[in-house]
Motif scaffolding. Structure first.
Motif, PDB file in Angstrom:
ATOM      1  N   LYS A 126      80.178 -44.488 -77.306  1.00  0.00           N
ATOM      2  CA  LYS A 126      80.041 -45.623 -78.227  1.00  0.00           C
ATOM      3  C   LYS A 126      79.813 -46.921 -77.447  1.00  0.00           C
ATOM      4  CE  LYS A 126      82.801 -45.209 -81.603  1.00  0.00           C
ATOM      5  NZ  LYS A 126      84.047 -45.199 -82.415  1.00  0.00           N
ATOM      6  N   ASP A 127      80.541 -47.077 -76.364  1.00  0.00           N
ATOM      7  CA  ASP A 127      80.374 -48.270 -75.528  1.00  0.00           C
ATOM      8  C   ASP A 127      79.003 -48.294 -74.852  1.00  0.00           C
ATOM      9  OD1 ASP A 127      82.920 -49.024 -76.197  1.00  0.00           O
ATOM     10  OD2 ASP A 127      83.836 -48.395 -74.300  1.00  0.00           O
ATOM     11  N   ALA A 128      78.512 -47.106 -74.493  1.00  0.00           N
ATOM     12  CA  ALA A 128      77.232 -47.029 -73.781  1.00  0.00           C
ATOM     13  C   ALA A 128      76.055 -47.413 -74.668  1.00  0.00           C
ATOM     14  CB  ALA A 128      77.021 -45.618 -73.230  1.00  0.00           C
ATOM     15  N   VAL A 129      76.246 -47.320 -75.982  1.00  0.00           N
ATOM     16  CA  VAL A 129      75.172 -47.695 -76.904  1.00  0.00           C
ATOM     17  C   VAL A 129      74.762 -49.149 -76.665  1.00  0.00           C
ATOM     18  CG1 VAL A 129      74.584 -48.092 -79.330  1.00  0.00           C
ATOM     19  CG2 VAL A 129      75.807 -46.003 -78.662  1.00  0.00           C
ATOM     20  N   GLY A 130      75.762 -50.014 -76.492  1.00  0.00           N
ATOM     21  CA  GLY A 130      75.471 -51.425 -76.256  1.00  0.00           C
ATOM     22  C   GLY A 130      74.811 -51.661 -74.913  1.00  0.00           C
ATOM     23  N   THR A 131      75.196 -50.867 -73.913  1.00  0.00           N
ATOM     24  CA  THR A 131      74.639 -51.035 -72.567  1.00  0.00           C
ATOM     25  C   THR A 131      73.204 -50.530 -72.475  1.00  0.00           C
ATOM     26  OG1 THR A 131      76.851 -50.725 -71.643  1.00  0.00           O
ATOM     27  CG2 THR A 131      74.995 -50.485 -70.136  1.00  0.00           C
ATOM     28  N   ILE A 132      72.977 -49.343 -73.020  1.00  0.00           N
ATOM     29  CA  ILE A 132      71.648 -48.730 -72.923  1.00  0.00           C
ATOM     30  C   ILE A 132      70.709 -49.282 -73.993  1.00  0.00           C
ATOM     31  CG2 ILE A 132      70.427 -46.518 -73.129  1.00  0.00           C
ATOM     32  CD1 ILE A 132      72.732 -45.188 -71.703  1.00  0.00           C
ATOM     33  N   GLY A 133      71.276 -49.763 -75.090  1.00  0.00           N
ATOM     34  CA  GLY A 133      70.458 -50.402 -76.110  1.00  0.00           C
ATOM     35  C   GLY A 133      69.821 -49.454 -77.102  1.00  0.00           C
ATOM     36  N   GLU A 134      70.426 -48.283 -77.283  1.00  0.00           N
ATOM     37  CA  GLU A 134      69.892 -47.322 -78.248  1.00  0.00           C
ATOM     38  C   GLU A 134      71.038 -46.469 -78.770  1.00  0.00           C
ATOM     39  OE1 GLU A 134      66.091 -45.337 -77.404  1.00  0.00           O
ATOM     40  OE2 GLU A 134      67.105 -43.442 -77.832  1.00  0.00           O
ATOM     41  N   ASN A 135      70.949 -46.079 -80.024  1.00  0.00           N
ATOM     42  CA  ASN A 135      71.997 -45.267 -80.617  1.00  0.00           C
ATOM     43  C   ASN A 135      72.076 -43.911 -79.915  1.00  0.00           C
ATOM     44  OD1 ASN A 135      74.048 -44.614 -82.440  1.00  0.00           O
ATOM     45  ND2 ASN A 135      72.609 -43.583 -83.794  1.00  0.00           N
ATOM     46  N   MET A 136      73.309 -43.484 -79.606  1.00  0.00           N
ATOM     47  CA  MET A 136      73.540 -42.191 -78.970  1.00  0.00           C
ATOM     48  C   MET A 136      74.736 -41.546 -79.645  1.00  0.00           C
ATOM     49  SD  MET A 136      73.136 -43.110 -74.938  1.00  0.00           S
ATOM     50  CE  MET A 136      74.555 -44.186 -75.014  1.00  0.00           C
ATOM     51  N   SER A 137      74.815 -40.222 -79.550  1.00  0.00           N
ATOM     52  CA  SER A 137      75.966 -39.537 -80.141  1.00  0.00           C
ATOM     53  C   SER A 137      76.221 -38.211 -79.446  1.00  0.00           C
ATOM     54  CB  SER A 137      75.742 -39.297 -81.636  1.00  0.00           C
ATOM     55  OG  SER A 137      74.637 -38.433 -81.834  1.00  0.00           O
ATOM     56  N   PHE A 138      77.498 -37.868 -79.337  1.00  0.00           N
ATOM     57  CA  PHE A 138      77.882 -36.539 -78.871  1.00  0.00           C
ATOM     58  C   PHE A 138      77.849 -35.635 -80.095  1.00  0.00           C
ATOM     59  CE2 PHE A 138      81.613 -33.620 -78.735  1.00  0.00           C
ATOM     60  CZ  PHE A 138      81.048 -32.686 -77.878  1.00  0.00           C
ATOM     61  N   ARG A 139      77.039 -34.594 -80.033  1.00  0.00           N
ATOM     62  CA  ARG A 139      76.840 -33.770 -81.226  1.00  0.00           C
ATOM     63  C   ARG A 139      77.716 -32.521 -81.269  1.00  0.00           C
ATOM     64  NH1 ARG A 139      71.642 -30.233 -83.094  1.00  0.00           N
ATOM     65  NH2 ARG A 139      72.320 -29.891 -85.231  1.00  0.00           N
ATOM     66  N   ARG A 140      77.758 -31.747 -80.173  1.00  0.00           N
ATOM     67  CA  ARG A 140      78.470 -30.463 -80.215  1.00  0.00           C
ATOM     68  C   ARG A 140      78.718 -29.937 -78.813  1.00  0.00           C
ATOM     69  NH1 ARG A 140      73.712 -26.067 -81.607  1.00  0.00           N
ATOM     70  NH2 ARG A 140      72.027 -27.160 -80.497  1.00  0.00           N
ATOM     71  N   SER A 141      79.551 -28.896 -78.749  1.00  0.00           N
ATOM     72  CA  SER A 141      79.865 -28.267 -77.473  1.00  0.00           C
ATOM     73  C   SER A 141      80.321 -26.840 -77.719  1.00  0.00           C
ATOM     74  CB  SER A 141      80.969 -29.041 -76.739  1.00  0.00           C
ATOM     75  OG  SER A 141      82.135 -29.088 -77.542  1.00  0.00           O
ATOM     76  N   ALA A 142      80.317 -26.038 -76.667  1.00  0.00           N
ATOM     77  CA  ALA A 142      80.833 -24.668 -76.751  1.00  0.00           C
ATOM     78  C   ALA A 142      81.276 -24.235 -75.365  1.00  0.00           C
ATOM     79  CB  ALA A 142      79.763 -23.712 -77.277  1.00  0.00           C
ATOM     80  N   LYS A 143      82.265 -23.348 -75.339  1.00  0.00           N
ATOM     81  CA  LYS A 143      82.799 -22.862 -74.070  1.00  0.00           C
ATOM     82  C   LYS A 143      82.858 -21.347 -74.097  1.00  0.00           C
ATOM     83  CE  LYS A 143      86.727 -23.639 -70.898  1.00  0.00           C
ATOM     84  NZ  LYS A 143      88.014 -24.362 -70.762  1.00  0.00           N
ATOM     85  N   LEU A 144      82.560 -20.730 -72.973  1.00  0.00           N
ATOM     86  CA  LEU A 144      82.617 -19.279 -72.846  1.00  0.00           C
ATOM     87  C   LEU A 144      83.413 -18.951 -71.590  1.00  0.00           C
ATOM     88  CD1 LEU A 144      81.436 -16.878 -74.428  1.00  0.00           C
ATOM     89  CD2 LEU A 144      79.463 -16.926 -72.903  1.00  0.00           C
ATOM     90  N   SER A 145      84.371 -18.017 -71.724  1.00  0.00           N
ATOM     91  CA  SER A 145      85.216 -17.626 -70.587  1.00  0.00           C
ATOM     92  C   SER A 145      85.340 -16.110 -70.531  1.00  0.00           C
ATOM     93  CB  SER A 145      86.621 -18.240 -70.717  1.00  0.00           C
ATOM     94  OG  SER A 145      86.568 -19.643 -70.754  1.00  0.00           O
ATOM     95  N   VAL A 146      85.578 -15.586 -69.326  1.00  0.00           N
ATOM     96  CA  VAL A 146      85.873 -14.165 -69.151  1.00  0.00           C
ATOM     97  C   VAL A 146      87.147 -14.045 -68.334  1.00  0.00           C
ATOM     98  CG1 VAL A 146      83.471 -13.404 -69.308  1.00  0.00           C
ATOM     99  CG2 VAL A 146      84.413 -14.028 -67.072  1.00  0.00           C
ATOM    100  N   GLY A 147      87.848 -12.917 -68.477  1.00  0.00           N
ATOM    101  CA  GLY A 147      89.067 -12.702 -67.706  1.00  0.00           C
ATOM    102  C   GLY A 147      88.766 -12.532 -66.233  1.00  0.00           C
ATOM    103  N   GLN A 148      87.730 -11.744 -65.932  1.00  0.00           N
ATOM    104  CA  GLN A 148      87.237 -11.568 -64.567  1.00  0.00           C
ATOM    105  C   GLN A 148      85.745 -11.304 -64.630  1.00  0.00           C
ATOM    106  OE1 GLN A 148      89.082  -8.167 -62.701  1.00  0.00           O
ATOM    107  NE2 GLN A 148      88.893  -6.875 -64.514  1.00  0.00           N
ATOM    108  N   GLY A 149      85.050 -11.731 -63.595  1.00  0.00           N
ATOM    109  CA  GLY A 149      83.600 -11.615 -63.607  1.00  0.00           C
ATOM    110  C   GLY A 149      82.974 -12.985 -63.464  1.00  0.00           C
ATOM    111  N   ALA A 150      82.025 -13.320 -64.361  1.00  0.00           N
ATOM    112  CA  ALA A 150      81.334 -14.602 -64.257  1.00  0.00           C
ATOM    113  C   ALA A 150      80.730 -15.001 -65.588  1.00  0.00           C
ATOM    114  CB  ALA A 150      80.232 -14.521 -63.198  1.00  0.00           C
ATOM    115  N   VAL A 151      80.591 -16.311 -65.792  1.00  0.00           N
ATOM    116  CA  VAL A 151      79.815 -16.841 -66.912  1.00  0.00           C
ATOM    117  C   VAL A 151      78.604 -17.537 -66.309  1.00  0.00           C
ATOM    118  CG1 VAL A 151      79.748 -18.342 -68.923  1.00  0.00           C
ATOM    119  CG2 VAL A 151      81.867 -17.127 -68.345  1.00  0.00           C
ATOM    120  N   ALA A 152      77.442 -16.966 -66.540  1.00  0.00           N
ATOM    121  CA  ALA A 152      76.201 -17.508 -65.982  1.00  0.00           C
ATOM    122  C   ALA A 152      75.655 -18.607 -66.878  1.00  0.00           C
ATOM    123  CB  ALA A 152      75.172 -16.394 -65.837  1.00  0.00           C
ATOM    124  N   THR A 153      74.928 -19.542 -66.284  1.00  0.00           N
ATOM    125  CA  THR A 153      74.306 -20.622 -67.043  1.00  0.00           C
ATOM    126  C   THR A 153      72.812 -20.666 -66.738  1.00  0.00           C
ATOM    127  OG1 THR A 153      74.622 -22.294 -65.308  1.00  0.00           O
ATOM    128  CG2 THR A 153      76.423 -21.991 -66.891  1.00  0.00           C
TER     129      THR A 153
END
Length: 307
Positions: A126-153
């Protein structure tokens, strides 16, 4: 009943069918959009995999990984020009970093401490909107975890390895070599980016969606004039084909189309050195589901309204 231009536009966006076909289908189904979709599909006018909504939002998708967890986030801006701004890119990287310390839910990430600040993620943006000069918003997120192994991106149309227009996470559960699991997981993530599967397994598809597909397949088969026992086999075959198109494990692997993703996983176990399982995936495409106004749509609507 009167069919509105908005209804015609909605059906057109979902199915990709022509304006007049959409208007006729809505008239025949008394304005029921879902019934009109099915009607157009039965007539072979609409595609089953056409998605509703048009990409409107600009911004970036960010990913971050740590240990056996990874996250993906979407932060929107009004223009692509701002998305190329280094300050904006730093914000998205830090939002992804903040998300790693949460359960991955959008509410938790919005309220999480922004790295190097005593403010929350939401307040910082919200503060960055004034600095950058354009409306911005955080829309969504998601997390994936495993007990052992890996989460690739994997990031597609990337600004760098952690920012781009699409982000994918794939979890590989295994007691074997985590680096090998991550390498294979990245290939699967690239596959997911390309094919956009509905689910990991057939059982995870909504039963109502399956029944709807079966009903449409049955109507299409009856149109061929075949007897009921043949129709039943035709529907079973079409349903198997449907699963091969939309279920990740059943899809032909884009890296090697001679194998399904399921078979490719079995092959990858040789390098991983132990049994492995794909536990889930997340795919974020920038702005998906947010509708964009089409400049020439008014003229099309006027033409339909006057017909």
């Amino acid at each position: 009943m009167s069919i509105s231009a908005a209804q015609v536009k909605e059906l057109r966006d979902i199915t990709g069918a022509g304006m007049m076909d959409c208007k006729a289908a809505l008239a025949e189904t008394n304005g029921d959009v879902e019934a009109a979709i099915d009607l157009l599909r039965k007539k072979g006018i609409a595609k089953a995999d056409k998605k509703a909504g048009r990409t409107a939002a600009e911004g970036l998708i960010g990913v971050a990984a740590e240990g056996t967890s990874a996250v993906t986030v979407e932060v929107n801006s009004e223009t692509d020009f701002v998305a190329r701004n280094e300050s904006f890119q730093d914000i998205v990287r830090n939002v992804a970093k903040a998300a790693l310390g949460t359960d991955g839910s959008s509410e938790a990430v919005a309220n999480a401490p922004y790295p190097g600040s005593d403010k929350s993620v939401a307040d910082t943006i919200k503060d960055a909107v004034g600095t950058i000069g354009e409306n911005m918003s955080f829309r969504r997120s998601a997390k994936l975890s495993v007990g052992q192994g890996a989460v690739a991106t994997y990031v597609h149309n990337s600004v760098d390895e952690s920012l781009g227009k699409m982000g994918v996470l794939v979890g590989i559960e295994t007691a074997g070599n985590a680096d090998a699991a991550r390498a294979f997981g990245r290939q699967v993530a690239m596959h997911v980016a390309a094919t956009n599967p509905l689910s990991l397994t057939p059982d995870e598809i909504d039963a109502a969606v399956v029944e709807r597909e079966k009903a449409i397949f049955a109507d299409q088969a009856r149109a061929s004039g075949k007897p009921d026992n043949i129709i039943e086999k035709m529907v079973e075959g079409r349903l198997r084909k449907f699963y091969e198109e939309v279920v990740l494990l059943k899809q032909a692997f884009v890296i090697n189309p001679d194998l399904t993703v399921e078979k490719a996983l079995q092959e990858a176990e040789k390098d991983i050195g132990a049994p492995a399982k794909i536990t889930g995936f997340v795919r974020f495409a920038l702005g998906e589901g947010i509708e964009r106004e089409e400049a020439d749509f008014a003229a099309e609507v006027a033409a339909v309204a006057g017909s």
